[in-house]
Design a protein around this motif. Structure first.
Motif, mmCIF file in Angstrom:
data_model
loop_
_atom_site.group_PDB
_atom_site.id
_atom_site.type_symbol
_atom_site.label_atom_id
_atom_site.label_comp_id
_atom_site.label_asym_id
_atom_site.label_seq_id
_atom_site.Cartn_x
_atom_site.Cartn_y
_atom_site.Cartn_z
ATOM 1 N N MET A 98 9.287 25.506 16.808
ATOM 2 C CA MET A 98 10.010 24.228 16.748
ATOM 3 C C MET A 98 9.840 23.529 15.396
ATOM 4 N N GLN A 99 8.564 23.523 14.888
ATOM 5 C CA GLN A 99 8.337 22.793 13.625
ATOM 6 C C GLN A 99 9.130 23.408 12.473
ATOM 7 N N ARG A 104 12.306 20.706 6.719
ATOM 8 C CA ARG A 104 13.201 21.228 5.680
ATOM 9 C C ARG A 104 12.977 22.723 5.549
ATOM 10 N N PHE A 105 14.034 23.456 5.214
ATOM 11 C CA PHE A 105 13.942 24.921 5.119
ATOM 12 C C PHE A 105 12.859 25.336 4.127
ATOM 13 N N SER A 106 12.769 24.617 3.010
ATOM 14 C CA SER A 106 11.823 25.012 1.955
ATOM 15 C C SER A 106 10.366 24.825 2.368
ATOM 16 N N ASP A 112 5.334 31.060 10.314
ATOM 17 C CA ASP A 112 6.552 30.740 11.081
ATOM 18 C C ASP A 112 7.680 31.717 10.730
ATOM 19 N N PHE A 113 7.784 32.025 9.448
ATOM 20 C CA PHE A 113 8.835 32.954 9.013
ATOM 21 C C PHE A 113 8.622 34.331 9.657
ATOM 22 N N GLY A 156 21.044 22.870 10.203
ATOM 23 C CA GLY A 156 20.349 22.805 11.496
ATOM 24 C C GLY A 156 19.887 24.171 11.970
ATOM 25 N N TYR A 157 20.496 25.248 11.446
ATOM 26 C CA TYR A 157 20.142 26.592 11.937
ATOM 27 C C TYR A 157 18.876 27.112 11.260
ATOM 28 N N GLY A 158 18.603 26.592 10.076
ATOM 29 C CA GLY A 158 17.338 26.806 9.370
ATOM 30 C C GLY A 158 16.834 28.241 9.332
#
Ligand code: NAD
Length: 257
Positions: A98-99, A104-106, A112-113, A156-158
């Motif tokens: 979720m986080q 922000r994507f950066s 998480d990735f 939003g899809y990040g």
């Protein structure tokens, strides 16, 4: 569609509830004559489906958490006990912390990735490896679920964007690797649908509105629409079709601006 999948055995991974895309596919396969088994990530979800009237369309509900290789192994061992041959595998699984979706994507962390990639993309390779063994050189159809956010930036899809890009690339490489065994591998890129997974994304209602206002067909899709395309991909009608991304999104993917 009645009779199109007569005699075929299908395993569908990723049912959370009756709004799941995987459920729409299970329903369509059942209508087309296939024997259908599904898997849920957790016992709690499995019990809920078992209690519903509609749950009766499936032959059996299994448990499988793709973050645990032993769980994947035991799922396919259970399938092999009852079915000498598997014809169809559907991978309808995705996850991002979720986080990672909120930030922000950066700011995405390595952990998480990697967990997003492992569950949402790598797991397709793993389950295809087990399915291949059960397809026993007789061919088969494997499919997964993608989204336009793998190809374009959809706010939003990040972090799920790169995971879907990797997933779509895996579809191409798996189709080349498994093609000589007549196993076809495709992806369905669906338009936005209200499900448990999509509730995690920002801008979701905006995406639904855009489909109604700006796409060629100006209508949102349903899980039954995905079921229809999946039935075609599972059937012999598509026997020379592999390695492709098939859109069911009212034409959203052709639009610019
Ligand atoms: N809903 C949409 O708008 C939309 C659009 C295009 C593509 N998709 C894709 O469709 C697929 C299905 O999503 P959905 O929208 O039906 O939502 P959903 O929440 O009903 O399904 C997602 C499934 O992934 C499962 N899952 C997550 N982590 C898992 C793990 N570690 N092991 C096993 N299963 C795990 C969940 O339990 C759930 O069953 C996903 O790949 C999603 O990205 C969804």
């Amino acid at each position: 569609m009645v009779g199109l999948l007569d005699g075929k055995k299908a395993l569908i991974l990723g049912v959370a509830n009756q709004r799941s895309i995987a459920w729409g596919i299970a329903r369509a396969f059942h209508t087309a004559g296939a024997t259908v088994r599904i898997s849920c990530q957790e016992e709690r979800l499995k019990q809920k489906i078992e209690r519903t009237e509609e749950g009766r369309i499936v032959d059996k509900i299994h448990l499988c958490d793709v973050s645990d290789e032993n769980s994947v192994k035991s799922l396919f061992a259970d399938i092999a006990k009852d079915w000498p041959v598997l014809d169809i595998l559907v991978h309808s699984i995705a996850f991002a912390p979720m986080q990672a979706l909120e930030n922000r994507f950066s700011l995405a962390t390595k952990d998480d990735f990697l967990s997003t990639m492992a569950i949402s993309a790598y797991s397709l390779i793993e389950v295809s490896r087990y399915a291949r063994a059960l397809m026993q050189g007789q061919g088969g159809s494997i499919m997964t679920l993608s989204y336009l956010g793998g190809d374009r930036v959809l706010p939003g899809y990040g972090i799920m964007g790169p995971a879907k890009a990797a997933l779509e690339s895996c579809v191409r490489y798996l189709s080349y690797d498994l093609g000589p065994e007549k196993i076809r591998v495709n992806a369905i890129s669906a338009g936005p649908l209200k499900t448990l997974a999509s509730s995690a994304f920002g801008n979701f209602n905006e995406a639904l509105k855009l489909i109604e206002e700006k796409t060629p067909l100006r209508q949102n899709i349903t899980i039954d629409d995905v079921g229809g395309l999946a039935t075609y991909l599972a059937s012999d009608l598509s026997k020379r079709v592999t390695g492709s991304i098939h859109f069911v999104d009212s034409g959203a993917h052709i639009m610019g601006g």
